[in-house]
Design an enzyme around this catalytic site. Sequence first.
Site: not given
Ligand code: 13P
Length: 247
Positions: A162, A9, A94, A11, A207, A92
């Site tokens: 997540e 992802n 976010e 982003k 992470s 997600h």
């Molecule tokens: P990180 O791997 O940067 O923690 O992000 C995880 C994530 O939100 C994948 O959708």
Amino acid sequence: MRETIVAGNWKMNLNSLSIMDFIKDFPHLVEDITEVKNIIFPSSVYLYLFKEQNTILYGGQNVHFEEKGAFTAEISPGMLRDMGCKYVIIGHSERRHIFGENNDLLNKKLISVLNNNLNPIYCIGETLEERKSNKAFEVLKKQLVEGLKDIENIEKLIIAYEPVWAIGTGETATPEIAQEAHKFIRTTLNEMQSNRGENITVLYGGSVKPQNAKSLIKMQDIDGFLVGGASLVPETFAQITRIIRED
Ligand code: 13P
């Protein structure tokens, strides 16, 4: 059928130049790996760069539930398909926490994309506060029950667990904590979908790095990863894919 997936992802990161480099370099790094499926989720403005190639699977980071109309800046399931997407991320954290998307809206999106033959990765996960107050499973259950309301065609559904406290923080869930949540998710899916939860791919995200991928993938109910930061560099993303294969 459960698949082993390592998805990236991206982003709101990278640009056309770095994406063209990724598209050129990444396939060579994983060309001998057939048992792990990689999927990239770039910013939607760069989907056209993926449409021009046919080795990397890709999808949208978000979608609207309507097919067309006066919805400024939104992208419909048909538009994603038109750009060659087979996958889409829905819910997600976010989107939930920064943009206020709730389970009812996400349910509409899931129904719409499944009807449009796209494979959704439906993201669920608890915040640190919810975990500390022993509400993690309650939250996960609510996200599953409300998000998947009235959905029966689950063959294309993928779930990503997540935990919000592990996203972009460098603080990964321990394999045991992640496995406990994944097992709960699978049991809940089995209850909701007459034991078909066994066939649903459940990814872990938060992470994930080459250093922790191996211990996580060893867990029985973790079928792969949704990777953020570590998916931006072809070598690192390939390393995670390779580590899984070697398990
Ligand atoms: P990180 O791997 O940067 O923690 O992000 C995880 C994530 O939100 C994948 O959708």
